[in-house]
Design an enzyme around this catalytic site. Structure first.
Site, short mmCIF file in Angstrom:
data_model
loop_
_atom_site.label_atom_id
_atom_site.label_comp_id
_atom_site.label_asym_id
_atom_site.label_seq_id
_atom_site.Cartn_x
_atom_site.Cartn_y
_atom_site.Cartn_z
N LYS A 238 0.81 -1.22 0.00
CA LYS A 238 0.00 0.00 0.00
C LYS A 238 0.85 1.28 0.00
O LYS A 238 0.43 2.29 -0.53
CB LYS A 238 -0.96 0.02 1.19
CG LYS A 238 -2.17 -0.86 1.00
CD LYS A 238 -3.23 -0.57 2.04
CE LYS A 238 -4.48 -1.40 1.81
NZ LYS A 238 -4.28 -2.83 2.21
N GLU B 286 -10.24 7.62 4.05
CA GLU B 286 -10.97 6.79 4.99
C GLU B 286 -10.17 5.50 5.14
O GLU B 286 -9.32 5.18 4.33
CB GLU B 286 -12.37 6.47 4.46
CG GLU B 286 -12.42 5.35 3.44
CD GLU B 286 -11.79 5.71 2.11
OE1 GLU B 286 -11.82 6.90 1.75
OE2 GLU B 286 -11.26 4.81 1.44
N SER C 203 1.57 -9.76 -1.11
CA SER C 203 1.27 -8.34 -0.94
C SER C 203 1.68 -7.77 0.42
O SER C 203 1.93 -6.59 0.54
CB SER C 203 -0.22 -8.09 -1.19
OG SER C 203 -1.01 -8.93 -0.38
C1 LIG Z 1 -5.08 -3.89 1.71
C2 LIG Z 1 -4.39 -5.14 1.40
C3 LIG Z 1 -4.79 -5.96 0.31
C4 LIG Z 1 -6.00 -5.67 -0.53
O1 LIG Z 1 -5.94 -4.50 -1.28
P1 LIG Z 1 -5.78 -4.50 -2.85
O2 LIG Z 1 -6.08 -3.11 -3.24
O3 LIG Z 1 -6.73 -5.49 -3.41
O4 LIG Z 1 -4.38 -4.88 -3.14
C5 LIG Z 1 -4.04 -7.09 0.03
N1 LIG Z 1 -2.96 -7.43 0.77
C6 LIG Z 1 -2.56 -6.68 1.82
C7 LIG Z 1 -1.37 -7.14 2.60
C8 LIG Z 1 -3.24 -5.52 2.17
O5 LIG Z 1 -2.84 -4.80 3.23
#
Ligand SMILES: *Cc1c(COP(=O)(O)O)cnc(C)c1O
Length: 405
Positions: free
Chosen positions: A101, A123, A388
């Site tokens: 993010k 938000e 992610s």
């Molecule tokens: C917020 C988050 C997501 C989901 O958000 P996307 O916009 O779909 O990428 C996925 N993995 C992690 C670790 C997150 O913090």
């Protein structure tokens, strides 16, 4: 490369179009007074963010502050436990703050600085976006207002503390159910009042134009790095790429690097407890076309056509829609979207931890679980997973709900 009449050689020039549409999805469905503010951000994006100065400053920040490039790891023991297919992970868990993010938050906050704004507004639901934006605001010396439902503030105490330590102002929203939807409304209302001095920073490839494009472009560093690193490591492209889809920003970042390649691409949505409405957040699989939060996409609706209640074991994935570009890539069939339930996700969480020494976020564990299934079906080849984020934030929840296996 062409797919269903769409030319991917020129894709990023043509999608979205100048009104922010990916085919029929996207656009900007917001009140008149906010259209002006969005037009200002769009203009700034095309001029400032394409300038040499902006690009080189962002590049320096990514290297010196975020710790990019993040590596790709070969998941050798996990692969061997399944068969011959080789699994790899792009390590966004090693990006500063522990997830992808920050990639778009640093871009959005740098744009705010170049536009001469004093404040960023957003938000947050689970608090992950709020923490990433508060981090970026602290780095650039911007004020930061994070709108959060009162119920979420109680549930997410550690993230609320992190935001406050970083100097952000957490604004409690006490309307309605006091969760994400009300926080979105309150943040938009504040933005209508304050747009001269601030910009709104959306947390995924969602919202009105230009956000789905802007967030994708800031996240595309993930796919650009991954393609180069993977080919350098192995001498070829992966056979498949897998990412989890909430709003869809980590997935779009990764996918954008491979759309024009002969690579199978899979987006993974949360099936939660099952197929009944309210038990999952698989909007692309079970949803229908509609407008919410300022954009047209595929969404889960209740009997009144309002955003339906959704559920996932991963709080970062429980959103009743997905970014418009995912709806488009789903329609034309370039990306395949499928689902993984809570149980398989938690199994994958423990497997990756035990076999590789990597504790993944529960969101990312959805992608790991799907890659494991895919590897069982494929004879040979390679799969690249977008990891992610890291799982530290999920420790208390896992221990309480599942114990230590
Ligand atoms: C917020 C988050 C997501 C989901 O958000 P996307 O916009 O779909 O990428 C996925 N993995 C992690 C670790 C997150 O913090």
């Amino acid at each position: 490369m062409e797919h269903n009449g769409i030319n991917f050689d020129t894709y990023f020039r043509n999608y979205p179009d100048k009104n922010g549409y990916f085919g029929r999805y996207g656009g900007s469905y917001i009140p008149e007074e906010l259209q002006k503010a969005m037009a200002e951000i769009t203009d700034a994006y095309y001029t400032i963010c394409k300038s040499g100065r902006f690009i080189s400053e962002l590049r320096r920040i990514r290297k010196e502050f975020q710790g990019r490039p993040t590596p790709i790891s070969h998941l050798e023991r996990l692969s061997n436990s399944i068969g011959r297919v080789q699994l790899y992970a792009k390590r966004e868990d090693l990006n500063h703050t522990g997830a992808h993010k920050l990639n778009h938050c640093m871009g959005e906050a740098l744009l705010a600085k170049y536009m001469g704004k004093k404040k960023v507004i957003a938000e947050t639901g689970a608090g992950q976006h709020g923490v990433a934006l508060a981090t970026a605001a602290a780095y650039f010396g911007l004020e930061c207002d994070i709108y959060m439902g009162a119920v979420d503030i109680k549930k997410q105490a550690p993230n609320v503390a992190r935001m406050k330590i970083l100097g952000a102002n957490v604004v409690e929203v006490t309307d309605g159910l006091q969760t994400l939807k009300e926080a979105v409304d309150a943040a938009f209302a504040a933005y209508s009042r304050e747009y001269r001095d601030c910009i709104y920073c959306i947390g995924s490839v969602l919202g009105p134009h230009p956000f789905p494009m802007m967030v994708r472009d800031f996240q595309s560093i993930v796919g650009i790095e991954a393609r180069e690193q993977f080919t350098e490591m192995t001498g070829e492209l992966p056979d498949a790429v897998v990412a989890c889809v909430g709003g869809g920003s980590n997935a779009m970042g990764m996918f954008s690097g491979f759309l024009n390649d002969p690579v199978e691409i899979y987006g993974v949505e949360p099936l939660g407890r099952g197929e009944k409405l309210g038990d999952h957040a698989a909007s692309l699989k079970y949803g229908t076309e509609g407008v919410m939060h300022g954009f047209n996409s595929i969404m889960l609706k209740d009997e009144n056509g309002e955003p339906a209640p959704v559920y996932s074991v991963a709080s970062g994935l429980d959103y009743p829609s997905s970014g418009p570009e995912h709806a488009f890539l789903h329609d034309i069939g370039r990306v395949k979207y499928d689902v993984v339930n809570d149980d398989d996700t938690i199994d994958a969480f423990f497997k990756l931890s035990r076999l590789e020494g990597i504790i993944p976020a529960i969101e990312s564990s959805h992608a790991v679980a799907y890659a494991i299934k895919l590897a069982q079906q494929m004879e040979r080849g390679s799969i690249l997973i977008n990891l992610s984020g890291r799982g530290d934030k999920d420790m208390d929840y896992i221990i309480e709900k599942y114990g230590i296996r």
